[in-house]
Write an enzyme that holds these catalytic residues in place. Sequence first.
Site, PDB file in Angstrom:
ATOM      1  CG  HIS A   1     -67.216  -7.525 -37.319  1.00  0.00           C
ATOM      2  ND1 HIS A   1     -66.458  -6.535 -37.879  1.00  0.00           N
ATOM      3  CD2 HIS A   1     -68.249  -7.726 -38.150  1.00  0.00           C
ATOM      4  CE1 HIS A   1     -67.018  -6.146 -38.996  1.00  0.00           C
ATOM      5  NE2 HIS A   1     -68.105  -6.845 -39.206  1.00  0.00           N
TER       6      HIS A   1
HETATM    7  C1  UD1 Z   1     -73.146  -7.237 -38.751  1.00  0.00           C
HETATM    8  C2  UD1 Z   1     -73.267  -7.278 -40.281  1.00  0.00           C
HETATM    9  C3  UD1 Z   1     -71.950  -6.876 -40.919  1.00  0.00           C
HETATM   10  C4  UD1 Z   1     -71.434  -5.568 -40.358  1.00  0.00           C
HETATM   11  C5  UD1 Z   1     -71.355  -5.674 -38.833  1.00  0.00           C
HETATM   12  C6  UD1 Z   1     -70.858  -4.392 -38.190  1.00  0.00           C
HETATM   13  C7  UD1 Z   1     -74.854  -8.915 -41.147  1.00  0.00           C
HETATM   14  C8  UD1 Z   1     -75.011 -10.226 -41.815  1.00  0.00           C
HETATM   15  N1  UD1 Z   1     -73.615  -8.605 -40.740  1.00  0.00           N
HETATM   16  O1  UD1 Z   1     -72.240  -8.272 -38.354  1.00  0.00           O
HETATM   17  O2  UD1 Z   1     -72.154  -6.759 -42.319  1.00  0.00           O
HETATM   18  O3  UD1 Z   1     -70.155  -5.291 -40.882  1.00  0.00           O
HETATM   19  O4  UD1 Z   1     -72.656  -5.989 -38.327  1.00  0.00           O
HETATM   20  O5  UD1 Z   1     -70.564  -4.561 -36.827  1.00  0.00           O
HETATM   21  O6  UD1 Z   1     -75.824  -8.199 -41.004  1.00  0.00           O
HETATM   22  N2  UD1 Z   1     -74.377  -8.712 -30.537  1.00  0.00           N
HETATM   23  C9  UD1 Z   1     -74.335  -8.224 -29.247  1.00  0.00           C
HETATM   24  N3  UD1 Z   1     -74.538  -6.889 -29.059  1.00  0.00           N
HETATM   25  C10 UD1 Z   1     -74.775  -6.039 -30.102  1.00  0.00           C
HETATM   26  C11 UD1 Z   1     -74.804  -6.569 -31.398  1.00  0.00           C
HETATM   27  C12 UD1 Z   1     -74.589  -7.909 -31.601  1.00  0.00           C
HETATM   28  O7  UD1 Z   1     -74.127  -8.937 -28.287  1.00  0.00           O
HETATM   29  O8  UD1 Z   1     -74.975  -4.832 -29.879  1.00  0.00           O
HETATM   30  C13 UD1 Z   1     -74.191 -10.153 -30.780  1.00  0.00           C
HETATM   31  C14 UD1 Z   1     -75.396 -10.763 -31.506  1.00  0.00           C
HETATM   32  O9  UD1 Z   1     -76.361 -11.179 -30.635  1.00  0.00           O
HETATM   33  C15 UD1 Z   1     -74.759 -11.865 -32.301  1.00  0.00           C
HETATM   34  C16 UD1 Z   1     -73.361 -11.359 -32.590  1.00  0.00           C
HETATM   35  O10 UD1 Z   1     -73.095 -10.317 -31.663  1.00  0.00           O
HETATM   36  O11 UD1 Z   1     -74.677 -13.036 -31.557  1.00  0.00           O
HETATM   37  C17 UD1 Z   1     -73.191 -10.903 -34.002  1.00  0.00           C
HETATM   38  O12 UD1 Z   1     -74.100  -9.862 -34.352  1.00  0.00           O
HETATM   39  P1  UD1 Z   1     -74.736  -9.767 -35.832  1.00  0.00           P
HETATM   40  O13 UD1 Z   1     -75.566  -8.571 -35.909  1.00  0.00           O
HETATM   41  O14 UD1 Z   1     -75.303 -11.095 -36.210  1.00  0.00           O
HETATM   42  O15 UD1 Z   1     -73.547  -9.660 -36.826  1.00  0.00           O
HETATM   43  P2  UD1 Z   1     -72.248  -8.794 -36.849  1.00  0.00           P
HETATM   44  O16 UD1 Z   1     -71.116  -9.748 -36.704  1.00  0.00           O
HETATM   45  O17 UD1 Z   1     -72.309  -7.620 -35.920  1.00  0.00           O
END
Ligand code: UD1
Length: 366
Positions: free
Chosen positions: A213
């Site tokens: 991820h």
């Molecule tokens: C985040 C953390 C990372 C951690 C990871 C665990 C930061 C900078 N990064 O990364 O340190 O290891 O979480 O998973 O805080 N999304 C969904 N559904 C969800 C959650 C996210 O669709 O339940 C989508 C978001 O809208 C976004 C993408 O997934 O577009 C990434 O989510 P984001 O929270 O930005 O970062 P992670 O890659 O999850």
Amino acid sequence: MAGKKIITVVGARPQFVKAAVVSRAFKNHPSYISQAFCEEIVHTGQHYDDNMSSIFFDEMEIPRPHYSLDCGGGSHGKMTGQMMIELEKIFEKQSPSLVLVYGDTNSTLAAALCAAKMHIPLAHVEAGLRSFNRQMPEEINRIVTDSLSQLLFCPSKSSSSQLKTEGIYSTSHPRREVVVSGDVMYDAILFYLEKLNITHSESKINQIMVTLHRQENVDDPQRLQSIVEALRILSKDYDVIFPMHPRTLNQSKKLNIDFGNINLLEPLGYFDLLKTLKKSELVLTDSGGLQKEAYFAGRPCIVLRDETEWTELIEIGTNKLCGAECETIVKTAHSLIGTRVPEETPYGKGKSGEIIVDNILKFLSH
Ligand code: UD1
């Protein structure tokens, strides 16, 4: 210490696992039972899908959040800024004696900045970890959070040495403490393996488990394609189980990636993750948490990154840094399968939750 309030801020999947351990240790403490302090949980909403969030609260019996915000998605600035606006209001209203944060996500950063600006003591669990790669948003979050914290809980000796190197020990802040607590994720896995009755000798099948991820892998089409190519090659010999993070799913759809025989799943809850881990012969991941969970479960691990914060496991030799290079990943995978993983860990003895709670309460009683 009467009536002190601790506000815990969580938002992303790995933080739910960590907070579960400390919340349980709070609830078991005599001072909690006598109501000398209480804990209120704020969920920022960074992760919001049921299988990324509520399943963890249910399975791990984490107390329901007192506040559930809606700050998921968007750019780093937007997400962190929205969290800060909401957290400031909550801290203002609740006047906590201490704010408790975990790890390195944008939720950690937002809570740390708010607490520090409002002169509320801040405790950071998982302090002192560094990848030395400032291209990672998590690295920025760690550095800022550590420099703003009064109570820093390090998972290992090397993370506390890092804080010393950075001068965090020698800061002029009158009340700053660094404690080597061990890793709460080790407490979690011990507790839940026992609860699920999964024994150390649980049998392995011809299976490999993968998670992916990190922004540096997923948002870079070349790296993503190269890793998937390695997985496709491995899937000729092994059942490759790949529970997919929403970030990775979105990007794969955009790039029209062909996963061949790879077994794609929705993100797993914690219990299914442990069961899948125990059945696998090898783990491939860019997750910080799963690198350790593999070790704790007795499985070797390929780290799909160019550097890691969990260097002890590389030194032990059961975890290997492979970056995103297809050939290296495939070759290392074949050579790592069957590697024996030692039972002792560099991350404490599974009592980190209690150590953290004792030190927080000592801090609050001064
Ligand atoms: C985040 C953390 C990372 C951690 C990871 C665990 C930061 C900078 N990064 O990364 O340190 O290891 O979480 O998973 O805080 N999304 C969904 N559904 C969800 C959650 C996210 O669709 O339940 C989508 C978001 O809208 C976004 C993408 O997934 O577009 C990434 O989510 P984001 O929270 O930005 O970062 P992670 O890659 O999850």
